[in-house]
Write a protein that holds these residues in place. Structure first.
Motif, PDB file in Angstrom:
ATOM      1  N   TRP A 130      30.206  52.022   8.981  1.00  0.00           N
ATOM      2  CA  TRP A 130      30.866  50.725   8.986  1.00  0.00           C
ATOM      3  C   TRP A 130      30.743  50.094  10.366  1.00  0.00           C
ATOM      4  CZ3 TRP A 130      32.601  48.638   4.566  1.00  0.00           C
ATOM      5  CH2 TRP A 130      32.811  49.502   3.478  1.00  0.00           C
ATOM      6  N   VAL A 131      30.677  48.764  10.387  1.00  0.00           N
ATOM      7  CA  VAL A 131      30.580  48.018  11.639  1.00  0.00           C
ATOM      8  C   VAL A 131      31.545  46.840  11.567  1.00  0.00           C
ATOM      9  CG1 VAL A 131      29.063  46.604  13.087  1.00  0.00           C
ATOM     10  CG2 VAL A 131      28.156  48.639  11.949  1.00  0.00           C
ATOM     11  N   PHE A 132      32.306  46.645  12.654  1.00  0.00           N
ATOM     12  CA  PHE A 132      33.122  45.440  12.793  1.00  0.00           C
ATOM     13  C   PHE A 132      32.377  44.499  13.722  1.00  0.00           C
ATOM     14  CE2 PHE A 132      36.255  42.841  15.055  1.00  0.00           C
ATOM     15  CZ  PHE A 132      36.910  42.254  13.981  1.00  0.00           C
ATOM     16  N   ASP A 133      32.016  43.323  13.217  1.00  0.00           N
ATOM     17  CA  ASP A 133      31.311  42.318  14.010  1.00  0.00           C
ATOM     18  C   ASP A 133      32.287  41.183  14.293  1.00  0.00           C
ATOM     19  OD1 ASP A 133      29.659  40.451  15.176  1.00  0.00           O
ATOM     20  OD2 ASP A 133      28.412  40.134  13.408  1.00  0.00           O
ATOM     21  N   PRO A 134      32.706  41.023  15.569  1.00  0.00           N
ATOM     22  CA  PRO A 134      33.664  39.963  15.886  1.00  0.00           C
ATOM     23  C   PRO A 134      33.135  38.561  15.596  1.00  0.00           C
ATOM     24  CG  PRO A 134      33.357  41.440  17.753  1.00  0.00           C
ATOM     25  CD  PRO A 134      32.347  41.813  16.719  1.00  0.00           C
ATOM     26  N   GLY A 135      31.814  38.393  15.620  1.00  0.00           N
ATOM     27  CA  GLY A 135      31.221  37.108  15.287  1.00  0.00           C
ATOM     28  C   GLY A 135      31.319  36.058  16.373  1.00  0.00           C
ATOM     29  N   ASP A 136      31.808  36.448  17.547  1.00  0.00           N
ATOM     30  CA  ASP A 136      31.960  35.486  18.637  1.00  0.00           C
ATOM     31  C   ASP A 136      30.933  35.697  19.748  1.00  0.00           C
ATOM     32  OD1 ASP A 136      32.857  37.851  19.745  1.00  0.00           O
ATOM     33  OD2 ASP A 136      34.818  37.083  20.343  1.00  0.00           O
ATOM     34  N   GLY A 137      29.919  36.485  19.467  1.00  0.00           N
ATOM     35  CA  GLY A 137      28.897  36.768  20.466  1.00  0.00           C
ATOM     36  C   GLY A 137      29.115  38.077  21.200  1.00  0.00           C
ATOM     37  N   SER A 138      30.313  38.639  21.103  1.00  0.00           N
ATOM     38  CA  SER A 138      30.549  39.938  21.729  1.00  0.00           C
ATOM     39  C   SER A 138      29.939  41.025  20.833  1.00  0.00           C
ATOM     40  CB  SER A 138      32.040  40.174  21.972  1.00  0.00           C
ATOM     41  OG  SER A 138      32.779  40.067  20.787  1.00  0.00           O
ATOM     42  N   PRO A 139      29.688  42.211  21.387  1.00  0.00           N
ATOM     43  CA  PRO A 139      28.987  43.242  20.620  1.00  0.00           C
ATOM     44  C   PRO A 139      29.757  43.712  19.384  1.00  0.00           C
ATOM     45  CG  PRO A 139      29.235  43.891  22.935  1.00  0.00           C
ATOM     46  CD  PRO A 139      29.993  42.628  22.745  1.00  0.00           C
ATOM     47  N   ALA A 140      29.008  44.018  18.344  1.00  0.00           N
ATOM     48  CA  ALA A 140      29.593  44.622  17.151  1.00  0.00           C
ATOM     49  C   ALA A 140      29.982  46.056  17.484  1.00  0.00           C
ATOM     50  CB  ALA A 140      28.591  44.588  16.004  1.00  0.00           C
ATOM     51  N   LYS A 141      30.947  46.594  16.725  1.00  0.00           N
ATOM     52  CA  LYS A 141      31.469  47.923  17.016  1.00  0.00           C
ATOM     53  C   LYS A 141      31.370  48.808  15.778  1.00  0.00           C
ATOM     54  CE  LYS A 141      35.714  50.138  18.612  1.00  0.00           C
ATOM     55  NZ  LYS A 141      37.115  49.911  19.005  1.00  0.00           N
ATOM     56  N   LYS A 142      30.688  49.939  15.926  1.00  0.00           N
ATOM     57  CA  LYS A 142      30.598  50.921  14.845  1.00  0.00           C
ATOM     58  C   LYS A 142      31.947  51.627  14.757  1.00  0.00           C
ATOM     59  CE  LYS A 142      27.705  54.809  13.415  1.00  0.00           C
ATOM     60  NZ  LYS A 142      26.541  55.611  13.780  1.00  0.00           N
ATOM     61  N   ILE A 143      32.494  51.701  13.544  1.00  0.00           N
ATOM     62  CA  ILE A 143      33.808  52.322  13.354  1.00  0.00           C
ATOM     63  C   ILE A 143      33.777  53.289  12.184  1.00  0.00           C
ATOM     64  CG2 ILE A 143      35.170  50.471  14.414  1.00  0.00           C
ATOM     65  CD1 ILE A 143      35.706  49.386  11.619  1.00  0.00           C
ATOM     66  N   GLN A 144      34.696  54.243  12.193  1.00  0.00           N
ATOM     67  CA  GLN A 144      34.848  55.198  11.101  1.00  0.00           C
ATOM     68  C   GLN A 144      35.938  54.673  10.159  1.00  0.00           C
ATOM     69  OE1 GLN A 144      33.590  58.556  10.837  1.00  0.00           O
ATOM     70  NE2 GLN A 144      32.198  58.204  12.540  1.00  0.00           N
ATOM     71  N   LEU A 145      35.614  54.579   8.887  1.00  0.00           N
ATOM     72  CA  LEU A 145      36.589  54.200   7.864  1.00  0.00           C
ATOM     73  C   LEU A 145      36.456  55.153   6.689  1.00  0.00           C
ATOM     74  CD1 LEU A 145      36.222  50.300   7.824  1.00  0.00           C
ATOM     75  CD2 LEU A 145      37.999  51.640   8.962  1.00  0.00           C
ATOM     76  N   LYS A 146      37.562  55.433   6.021  1.00  0.00           N
ATOM     77  CA  LYS A 146      37.549  56.274   4.819  1.00  0.00           C
ATOM     78  C   LYS A 146      38.208  55.493   3.681  1.00  0.00           C
ATOM     79  CE  LYS A 146      36.479  60.489   6.618  1.00  0.00           C
ATOM     80  NZ  LYS A 146      35.343  61.212   6.244  1.00  0.00           N
ATOM     81  N   PRO A 147      37.446  54.597   3.056  1.00  0.00           N
ATOM     82  CA  PRO A 147      38.047  53.805   1.975  1.00  0.00           C
ATOM     83  C   PRO A 147      38.297  54.630   0.721  1.00  0.00           C
ATOM     84  CG  PRO A 147      35.749  53.196   2.284  1.00  0.00           C
ATOM     85  CD  PRO A 147      36.086  54.216   3.325  1.00  0.00           C
TER      86      PRO A 147
END
Length: 147
Positions: A130-147
């Motif tokens: 999973w990746v959280f992309d802020p969408g404001d030009g700052s770097p996207a962040k790979k995150i761990q999620l367990k849906p």
């Protein structure tokens, strides 16, 4: 007469701004927070809010795996997943709010979380994350999620 018309328009605009400004506290009192995610949202591993969002992708991920098992490749378009979804869709033709993108060795799903940010599921034949992309030009962040 012309002055009265502009005064009326100005008054309507002022009232609209007051209503919109007053709507945020009302929405916060109803939902507990402002709907959506700001671009500066502090996404972190196992984030409970992002986990809820990610959970809605599970049927789409399962459909992509079923498609792959049958065709030995991932679909080119998200609409090809519709027959493989195991439950009813709330709106025909939509993938629970997720957009599907075919990649060379897999696929990506992404969902808008507000004005700018997106949650992205990246899947290849050898891994997924999973990746959280802020969408404001700052770097996207790979995150761990367990849906």
């Amino acid at each position: 007469m012309l002055m009265k018309k502009w005064q009326t328009i100005l008054l309507i605009c002022i009232v609209a701004v007051i209503i919109i400004a007053g709507a945020k506290p009302l929405l916060v009192s109803i939902f507990g927070e402002w709907p959506g995610f700001p671009s500066n949202y502090p996404a972190e591993d196992y984030d409970p809010r992002l986990t809820v969002q990610a959970s809605s992708a599970v049927p789409v991920i399962q459909a992509a795996e079923l498609y792959y098992a049958k065709h030995h490749q991932y679909p080119m378009e998200g609409k090809d997943l519709l027959p493989f979804l195991t439950s009813d869709l709330p709106t025909e033709g939509q993938l629970y709010g997720w957009a599907y993108v075919n990649e060379t060795e897999g696929f990506q799903l992404y969902q808008s979380l507000g004005w700018d940010p997106r949650l992205i599921y990246v899947h290849t034949t050898s891994s997924s994350h999973w990746v959280f992309d802020p969408g404001d030009g700052s770097p996207a962040k790979k995150i761990q999620l367990k849906p």
